[in-house]
Design a protein around this motif. Structure first.
Motif, PDB file in Angstrom:
ATOM      1  N   ASN A 278       0.814  -1.219   0.000  1.00 34.46           N
ATOM      2  CA  ASN A 278       0.000   0.000   0.000  1.00 34.46           C
ATOM      3  C   ASN A 278       0.845   1.266   0.000  1.00 34.46           C
ATOM      4  OD1 ASN A 278      -3.052  -0.538   0.173  1.00 34.46           O
ATOM      5  ND2 ASN A 278      -2.180  -2.079   1.531  1.00 34.46           N
ATOM      6  N   SER A 279       1.908   1.303   0.783  1.00 31.88           N
ATOM      7  CA  SER A 279       2.774   2.492   0.779  1.00 31.88           C
ATOM      8  C   SER A 279       3.474   2.648  -0.555  1.00 31.88           C
ATOM      9  CB  SER A 279       3.799   2.396   1.912  1.00 31.88           C
ATOM     10  OG  SER A 279       3.178   2.495   3.167  1.00 31.88           O
ATOM     11  N   GLY A 280       3.985   1.548  -1.097  1.00 38.56           N
ATOM     12  CA  GLY A 280       4.675   1.617  -2.381  1.00 38.56           C
ATOM     13  C   GLY A 280       3.786   2.161  -3.480  1.00 38.56           C
ATOM     14  N   CYS A 281       2.533   1.724  -3.510  1.00 37.44           N
ATOM     15  CA  CYS A 281       1.607   2.206  -4.544  1.00 37.44           C
ATOM     16  C   CYS A 281       1.240   3.666  -4.308  1.00 37.44           C
ATOM     17  CB  CYS A 281       0.360   1.327  -4.564  1.00 37.44           C
ATOM     18  SG  CYS A 281       0.672  -0.333  -5.205  1.00 37.44           S
ATOM     19  N   ASP A 282       1.037   4.059  -3.051  1.00 32.75           N
ATOM     20  CA  ASP A 282       0.791   5.477  -2.744  1.00 32.75           C
ATOM     21  C   ASP A 282       1.935   6.341  -3.260  1.00 32.75           C
ATOM     22  OD1 ASP A 282      -1.602   5.083  -1.471  1.00 32.75           O
ATOM     23  OD2 ASP A 282      -0.836   5.410   0.564  1.00 32.75           O
ATOM     24  N   ILE A 283       3.156   5.920  -2.951  1.00 38.74           N
ATOM     25  CA  ILE A 283       4.327   6.721  -3.296  1.00 38.74           C
ATOM     26  C   ILE A 283       4.544   6.747  -4.805  1.00 38.74           C
ATOM     27  CG2 ILE A 283       6.840   6.878  -3.017  1.00 38.74           C
ATOM     28  CD1 ILE A 283       6.407   5.676  -0.171  1.00 38.74           C
ATOM     29  N   ALA A 284       4.267   5.642  -5.476  1.00 40.61           N
ATOM     30  CA  ALA A 284       4.378   5.627  -6.941  1.00 40.61           C
ATOM     31  C   ALA A 284       3.414   6.624  -7.565  1.00 40.61           C
ATOM     32  CB  ALA A 284       4.118   4.218  -7.465  1.00 40.61           C
ATOM     33  N   VAL A 285       2.193   6.701  -7.034  1.00 42.13           N
ATOM     34  CA  VAL A 285       1.210   7.667  -7.536  1.00 42.13           C
ATOM     35  C   VAL A 285       1.699   9.091  -7.290  1.00 42.13           C
ATOM     36  CG1 VAL A 285      -1.129   8.550  -7.203  1.00 42.13           C
ATOM     37  CG2 VAL A 285      -0.743   6.087  -7.362  1.00 42.13           C
ATOM     38  N   ASP A 286       2.315   9.329  -6.123  1.00 38.54           N
ATOM     39  CA  ASP A 286       2.923  10.638  -5.864  1.00 38.54           C
ATOM     40  C   ASP A 286       3.984  10.957  -6.903  1.00 38.54           C
ATOM     41  OD1 ASP A 286       1.407  10.966  -3.589  1.00 38.54           O
ATOM     42  OD2 ASP A 286       3.063  10.705  -2.180  1.00 38.54           O
ATOM     43  N   ALA A 287       4.817   9.964  -7.190  1.00 41.60           N
ATOM     44  CA  ALA A 287       6.012  10.191  -8.012  1.00 41.60           C
ATOM     45  C   ALA A 287       5.675  10.527  -9.460  1.00 41.60           C
ATOM     46  CB  ALA A 287       6.926   8.971  -7.947  1.00 41.60           C
ATOM     47  N   VAL A 288       4.599   9.966  -9.997  1.00 44.63           N
ATOM     48  CA  VAL A 288       4.327  10.153 -11.424  1.00 44.63           C
ATOM     49  C   VAL A 288       4.095  11.623 -11.783  1.00 44.63           C
ATOM     50  CG1 VAL A 288       3.381   7.831 -11.711  1.00 44.63           C
ATOM     51  CG2 VAL A 288       1.845   9.717 -11.184  1.00 44.63           C
ATOM     52  N   HIS A 289       3.727  12.423 -10.808  1.00 46.25           N
ATOM     53  CA  HIS A 289       3.449  13.829 -11.086  1.00 46.25           C
ATOM     54  C   HIS A 289       4.703  14.700 -11.053  1.00 46.25           C
ATOM     55  CE1 HIS A 289      -0.798  12.925 -10.865  1.00 46.25           C
ATOM     56  NE2 HIS A 289      -0.631  12.371  -9.684  1.00 46.25           N
ATOM     57  N   ARG A 290       5.832  14.138 -10.595  1.00 47.90           N
ATOM     58  CA  ARG A 290       7.036  14.946 -10.437  1.00 47.90           C
ATOM     59  C   ARG A 290       8.257  14.366 -11.170  1.00 47.90           C
ATOM     60  NH1 ARG A 290       6.823  18.449  -6.164  1.00 47.90           N
ATOM     61  NH2 ARG A 290       8.549  19.422  -7.309  1.00 47.90           N
ATOM     62  N   ALA A 291       8.303  13.056 -11.299  1.00 46.63           N
ATOM     63  CA  ALA A 291       9.513  12.394 -11.802  1.00 46.63           C
ATOM     64  C   ALA A 291       9.588  12.405 -13.325  1.00 46.63           C
ATOM     65  CB  ALA A 291       9.548  10.957 -11.293  1.00 46.63           C
ATOM     66  N   LYS A 292      10.811  12.196 -13.841  1.00 40.35           N
ATOM     67  CA  LYS A 292      10.984  11.991 -15.281  1.00 40.35           C
ATOM     68  C   LYS A 292      10.268  10.722 -15.706  1.00 40.35           C
ATOM     69  CE  LYS A 292      15.415  14.227 -16.389  1.00 40.35           C
ATOM     70  NZ  LYS A 292      16.835  13.969 -16.786  1.00 40.35           N
ATOM     71  N   HIS A 293      10.530   9.641 -15.000  1.00 41.88           N
ATOM     72  CA  HIS A 293       9.751   8.420 -15.184  1.00 41.88           C
ATOM     73  C   HIS A 293       9.847   7.584 -13.921  1.00 41.88           C
ATOM     74  CE1 HIS A 293      13.659   6.642 -16.723  1.00 41.88           C
ATOM     75  NE2 HIS A 293      13.263   5.687 -15.918  1.00 41.88           N
ATOM     76  N   VAL A 294       8.883   6.682 -13.789  1.00 43.54           N
ATOM     77  CA  VAL A 294       8.776   5.855 -12.590  1.00 43.54           C
ATOM     78  C   VAL A 294       8.705   4.387 -12.989  1.00 43.54           C
ATOM     79  CG1 VAL A 294       7.421   5.334 -10.527  1.00 43.54           C
ATOM     80  CG2 VAL A 294       7.531   7.689 -11.384  1.00 43.54           C
ATOM     81  N   ASP A 295       9.623   3.602 -12.469  1.00 45.23           N
ATOM     82  CA  ASP A 295       9.568   2.150 -12.591  1.00 45.23           C
ATOM     83  C   ASP A 295       9.267   1.567 -11.216  1.00 45.23           C
ATOM     84  OD1 ASP A 295      10.356   2.609 -15.169  1.00 45.23           O
ATOM     85  OD2 ASP A 295      12.227   1.480 -15.065  1.00 45.23           O
ATOM     86  N   MET A 296       8.631   0.396 -11.202  1.00 51.30           N
ATOM     87  CA  MET A 296       8.334  -0.259  -9.928  1.00 51.30           C
ATOM     88  C   MET A 296       8.658  -1.738 -10.011  1.00 51.30           C
ATOM     89  SD  MET A 296       4.773  -0.644  -7.786  1.00 51.30           S
ATOM     90  CE  MET A 296       4.977   0.711  -6.643  1.00 51.30           C
ATOM     91  N   VAL A 297       9.440  -2.215  -9.049  1.00 47.88           N
ATOM     92  CA  VAL A 297       9.737  -3.645  -8.930  1.00 47.88           C
ATOM     93  C   VAL A 297       8.583  -4.319  -8.209  1.00 47.88           C
ATOM     94  CG1 VAL A 297      11.230  -5.349  -7.829  1.00 47.88           C
ATOM     95  CG2 VAL A 297      12.240  -3.372  -8.969  1.00 47.88           C
ATOM     96  N   VAL A 298       7.939  -5.262  -8.880  1.00 51.73           N
ATOM     97  CA  VAL A 298       6.822  -6.010  -8.309  1.00 51.73           C
ATOM     98  C   VAL A 298       7.231  -7.477  -8.293  1.00 51.73           C
ATOM     99  CG1 VAL A 298       4.366  -6.531  -8.437  1.00 51.73           C
ATOM    100  CG2 VAL A 298       5.219  -4.324  -9.264  1.00 51.73           C
ATOM    101  N   ARG A 299       7.467  -7.996  -7.106  1.00 52.86           N
ATOM    102  CA  ARG A 299       8.058  -9.320  -6.979  1.00 52.86           C
ATOM    103  C   ARG A 299       7.043 -10.445  -6.868  1.00 52.86           C
ATOM    104  NH1 ARG A 299      11.533  -7.946  -1.868  1.00 52.86           N
ATOM    105  NH2 ARG A 299       9.657  -6.685  -1.509  1.00 52.86           N
ATOM    106  N   ARG A 300       5.785 -10.107  -6.554  1.00 58.27           N
ATOM    107  CA  ARG A 300       4.747 -11.137  -6.448  1.00 58.27           C
ATOM    108  C   ARG A 300       3.394 -10.520  -6.780  1.00 58.27           C
ATOM    109  NH1 ARG A 300       1.703 -10.850  -1.718  1.00 58.27           N
ATOM    110  NH2 ARG A 300       2.530  -9.505  -0.048  1.00 58.27           N
ATOM    111  N   GLY A 301       2.373 -11.370  -6.854  1.00 55.69           N
ATOM    112  CA  GLY A 301       1.052 -10.900  -7.213  1.00 55.69           C
ATOM    113  C   GLY A 301       0.288 -10.311  -6.038  1.00 55.69           C
ATOM    114  N   TYR A 302      -0.597  -9.371  -6.331  1.00 53.13           N
ATOM    115  CA  TYR A 302      -1.443  -8.731  -5.333  1.00 53.13           C
ATOM    116  C   TYR A 302      -2.875  -8.660  -5.847  1.00 53.13           C
ATOM    117  CZ  TYR A 302       2.811  -6.952  -3.033  1.00 53.13           C
ATOM    118  OH  TYR A 302       4.010  -6.841  -2.400  1.00 53.13           O
TER     119      TYR A 302
END
Length: 431
Positions: free
Chosen positions: A180-204
């Motif tokens: 949940n924190s990782g997804c919150d922070i990724a959503v924050d990042a997309v509005h400021r970063a050049k690009h955002v990648d996320m390592v997803v190691r298992r299914g949710y």
């Protein structure tokens, strides 16, 4: 009588002090910060909160039953609304007078059948002999940091250090972890970063916060379905509402609904579907400029942020006193210690929908047990015998929770609350 010491003034510490006071028990609360609120006070040095953080459960499913949040508070309140809520709770129940603030507990040691609690307040050392100790310092403070092979020259941090999306401005960002924190922070990042990648190691399993305008966690019929059927029905509904994760380039979960904590976020899949977040598999090794991934691809980054969760951490007491085995203390009802009848772990429990009221039920039971102990009631001795017999039993409702560290103290809400209620009734009857 020496006081019972409660460590922490978050929601668990607050309701624990309240319930002890109601039973006429001498209590002293020690809090590292200058005010109550615990995790939800972003100004606390021990808080891992960030500016965009909101509850992932709705307020009516989370609040204390006898102290509801006001109607003008958002359905999913922000951290500052919750800080105010806990301050109001402490004021309403006159709890401030039982706490000392700016107190950093440094050690808790056995002392002639009691406990010697050493703490630092304003650079002065203090000790108090406690008749008992209740650990309510929280479970989301000590970051779980992964030591990847290789070396990265750029900036690295854990979500525990994250406060504001300003840090992402014009950077290439890799976020590790899809909770949940990782997804919150990724959503924050997309509005400021050049690009955002996320390592997803298992299914949710991914849930939106609202369905048809109603908070998702308030849905469900009045008839409680068997666990196996609820898993099947809710899993099917999630796939209908959100789609299979693999359609977004994410791994599908290889376990049933509720066997791990779901992600509750209405925007994460939206941004993946719009190409704002690129999904990556596990990191093979770090490089000076980025990382190689297990699929053979690589990426270059300015910032790598680990949103890899937290470890249970009670740094002021030796693990042996907590009957710690594997990833967590082995206790009865996640609270009662078979080695020490006057040492309690409060709030070491997670369950979908348990809320703060579930923690308050813990506090009520503990207060009753302590009162019976002080009264030298035989019911307390019989309860202690049960603690020694049943410590470490999982209240999982038949769920096959994933063998993850954070799931080591996960319980099934209905079974857990029923067990607390049953113990309260039996103590009242002197059983």
């Amino acid at each position: 009588m020496n006081p019972y010491v409660v460590i922490g003034a978050g929601p668990m510490g607050l309701c624990t002090v309240r319930r002890l006071v109601e039973k006429g028990i001498n209590v002293l609360g020690l809090e590292a910060h200058s005010d109550v609120g615990g995790l939800w006070d972003i100004d606390s040095t021990t808080s891992t909160m960030y500016q965009s953080a909101h509850l992932i459960s709705s307020k009516r499913m989370t609040e204390f039953d006898d102290f509801p949040m006001s109607d003008d508070v958002a359905t999913y309140p922000r951290h500052d609304e919750l800080k105010h809520y806990f301050q109001s709770y402490a004021t309403h129940f006159d709890l401030y007078r039982h706490f000392q603030f700016n107190c950093y507990v440094e050690s808790v040691e056995p002392f002639n059948g009691q406990w010697k609690v050493s703490y630092r307040q304003n650079d002065a050392q203090h000790q108090v002999i406690a008749a008992g100790v209740l650990l309510a310092n929280g479970t989301l403070h000590h970051p779980n940091i992964i030591d990847f092979p290789g070396h990265f020259e750029g900036e690295q941090m854990h979500s525990a250090q994250y406060k504001s999306a300003d840090i992402f401005a014009d950077k290439r960002v890799l976020i590790v972890g899809c909770g949940n924190s990782g997804c919150d922070i990724a959503v924050d990042a997309v509005h400021r970063a050049k690009h955002v990648d996320m390592v997803v190691r298992r299914g949710y399993y991914f849930l939106p916060k609202f369905i048809a305008g109603t908070p998702t966690d308030t849905l469900g019929g009045k008839i409680r379905l068997p666990n196996w059927l609820k898993q099947r029905v809710d899993g099917t509904l999630v796939r209908l509402i959100s789609g299979k994760p693999s359609r977004f380039g994410l791994p599908d979960p290889d376990y049933k609904m509720y066997e791990s904590h779901p992600v509750v976020n209405s925007l994460f899949l939206h941004h993946i579907g719009h190409g704002d977040i690129t999904v990556r598999p596990n990191i093979e090794r770090l490089t000076e400029n980025g990382a190689y991934f297990s699929d053979g691809n690589q990426g270059e980054y300015d910032l790598i942020l680990q949103a890899t969760g937290y470890k249970l951490h009670y740094p002021f007491i030796d693990k042996q006193h907590l009957n710690w085995v594997g990833d967590a203390p082995q206790l009865y009802l996640n609270i009662f210690n078979p080695l020490h009848p006057n040492l309690y772990v409060m709030g070491m429990v997670e369950a979908a929908g348990l809320g703060w009221q579930g923690r308050d039920e813990q506090a009520k039971l503990v207060a009753n047990v302590i009162r019976l102990q002080l009264n030298q009631d035989q019911a307390a001795n019989r309860f202690l015998d049960k603690v020694k017999l049943k410590a470490g039993q999982r209240m999982d409702g038949g769920m096959r929770y994933l063998p993850l560290e954070r799931m080591a103290y996960y319980v099934h809400k209905a079974e857990y609350l029923a067990a607390l209620s049953r113990e309260m009734q039996q103590l009242a009857q002197g059983a």
